[in-house]
Design a protein around this motif. Structure first.
Motif, PDB file in Angstrom:
ATOM      1  N   GLY A 219      15.775  94.380  57.987  1.00  0.00           N
ATOM      2  CA  GLY A 219      14.851  93.598  58.820  1.00  0.00           C
ATOM      3  C   GLY A 219      14.927  92.095  58.573  1.00  0.00           C
ATOM      4  O   GLY A 219      15.052  91.301  59.514  1.00  0.00           O
ATOM      5  N   ALA A 220      14.862  91.683  57.311  1.00  0.00           N
ATOM      6  CA  ALA A 220      14.833  90.243  57.018  1.00  0.00           C
ATOM      7  C   ALA A 220      16.160  89.582  57.383  1.00  0.00           C
ATOM      8  O   ALA A 220      16.189  88.452  57.896  1.00  0.00           O
ATOM      9  CB  ALA A 220      14.518  90.024  55.532  1.00  0.00           C
ATOM     10  N   VAL A 221      17.268  90.281  57.118  1.00  0.00           N
ATOM     11  CA  VAL A 221      18.587  89.723  57.473  1.00  0.00           C
ATOM     12  C   VAL A 221      18.688  89.544  58.983  1.00  0.00           C
ATOM     13  O   VAL A 221      19.161  88.519  59.481  1.00  0.00           O
ATOM     14  CB  VAL A 221      19.705  90.659  56.957  1.00  0.00           C
ATOM     15  CG1 VAL A 221      21.002  90.441  57.716  1.00  0.00           C
ATOM     16  CG2 VAL A 221      19.931  90.441  55.462  1.00  0.00           C
ATOM     17  N   LEU A 222      18.219  90.542  59.731  1.00  0.00           N
ATOM     18  CA  LEU A 222      18.304  90.438  61.192  1.00  0.00           C
ATOM     19  C   LEU A 222      17.428  89.308  61.709  1.00  0.00           C
ATOM     20  O   LEU A 222      17.824  88.572  62.621  1.00  0.00           O
ATOM     21  CB  LEU A 222      17.922  91.774  61.832  1.00  0.00           C
ATOM     22  CG  LEU A 222      18.998  92.858  61.653  1.00  0.00           C
ATOM     23  CD1 LEU A 222      18.444  94.228  62.027  1.00  0.00           C
ATOM     24  CD2 LEU A 222      20.229  92.541  62.490  1.00  0.00           C
ATOM     25  N   ASP A 223      16.270  89.112  61.118  1.00  0.00           N
ATOM     26  CA  ASP A 223      15.425  87.986  61.534  1.00  0.00           C
ATOM     27  C   ASP A 223      16.127  86.661  61.267  1.00  0.00           C
ATOM     28  O   ASP A 223      16.065  85.740  62.077  1.00  0.00           O
ATOM     29  CB  ASP A 223      14.088  88.017  60.777  1.00  0.00           C
ATOM     30  CG  ASP A 223      13.121  89.030  61.383  1.00  0.00           C
ATOM     31  OD1 ASP A 223      13.353  89.453  62.546  1.00  0.00           O
ATOM     32  OD2 ASP A 223      12.154  89.411  60.699  1.00  0.00           O
TER      33      ASP A 223
END
Ligand code: BTN
Length: 304
Positions: A219-223
């Motif tokens: 999730g954080a990488v995609l954001d």
């Protein structure tokens, strides 16, 4: 910062004496994962070296760096020009515990780490181009990532994450066929850039993101990729693996890493998983397109 020196091939960026050897890189690298580094003055492809080591049982975290690759390769079997002294050409071995279908997301994770390291060490703002590139603000390719995996079903035996960063090439150092589309960090920064601190920053950033992925998912990488995307909100041409090409607008990066593209001729938005995507110059980047856009079918943008 040194500017330029005259070489036999005309005006070139000066080469700093900064071979990224294990001693130099480890001296300033505070990571637990990447402790085994190998430096090769020349090899075919660092991805091949790491794959061989992986098959022989090497633990995750192995990093193989080459000063020059004689058979560097990119996606779809393309050649990756890897001259001596001018770039970072390296591969890392990972043995992640997530399912094999998520492995392509490692390319976005690595691109996010490279983008961040470039901004932090050279002060150059660059962007992530889906699915595996880092590009300048005007869309020239600075870095490419090649993830290769061996798996049994959904169990990953190993992943090789190969990263190439054009660091100190002058334009004439690139093969003629990519001179219009490639760039180097030295060209963007206006002078030579040291490779060792850049590699240290990339490895530290890779480890931090990898640990977070293992603990909490992508999730954080995609954001992060969405925030620094060269692709979202742009008119694009999609070239499928079979060669079929179509135009559309990139409207979202979904939670499974797919690019959601609205076809130019209308119709339902399509999820793109494996394709070449080139950005057309028909519209300026916008930040309106983001992950809140729902995939076809109206559900939440999660997995396939
Ligand atoms: C691409 O843009 O298609 C990916 C390029 C990946 C290049 C790197 S350089 C280090 C590693 N070894 C290779 O042969 N390829 C990757």
């Amino acid at each position: 910062m040194e500017r330029r020196e005259r070489g036999g091939r005309g005006s070139r960026l000066a080469k700093p004496p900064d071979a990224p050897t294990p001693e130099r890189v480890l001296a300033g690298l505070d990571t637990a994962l990447f402790r085994q580094l190998v430096y090769l003055p020349e090899t075919g492809s660092t991805n091949d070296v790491v794959r061989a080591e992986a098959r022989a049982g090497a633990p995750e975290g192995l990093v193989v760096i080459a000063d020059r690759q004689t058979a560097g390769r990119g996606r779809r079997g393309r050649a990756w020009d890897s001259p001596a002294g001018l770039g970072l050409w390296f591969s890392v071995l990972l043995r992640p515990t997530f399912p094999a279908r998520q492995a392509p997301l490692l390319a976005l994770m690595a691109a996010a780490a490279v983008r961040d390291a470039v901004a932090a060490t050279a002060g150059v703002p660059v962007l992530v181009k889906w699915p595996n590139d880092v590009v300048s603000q005007d869309g020239r390719k600075l870095s490419g990532i090649l993830v290769e995996m061996e798996a049994d079903g959904d169990f990953i035996r190993h992943c090789v994450v190969g990263i190439g960063v054009n660091v100190n090439q002058a334009l004439e150092d690139f093969p003629p066929e990519v001179r219009e589309t490639a760039t180097s960090l030295g060209l963007l920064a206006g002078g030579p850039v040291a490779r060792v601190p850049l590699l240290q920053a990339i490895l530290a950033g890779l480890e931090a993101r990898y640990r977070r992925v293992l603990a909490d998912g992508f999730g954080a990488v995609l954001d992060e990729v969405r925030r620094h995307s060269a692709t979202l909100g742009r008119d694009v041409q999609v070239v499928e693996t079979g060669g079929q090409a179509w135009d559309g607008r990139a409207v979202a990066i979904l939670d499974d890493g797919a690019l959601l593209v609205e076809p130019a001729g209308g119709g339902e938005a399509r999820r793109v998983y494996a394709a070449d995507v080139s950005i057309r110059e028909t519209n300026a980047p916008t930040r309106e397109a983001n992950a809140s856009i729902r995939p076809p079918g109206g559900g939440r943008a999660t997995s396939r």
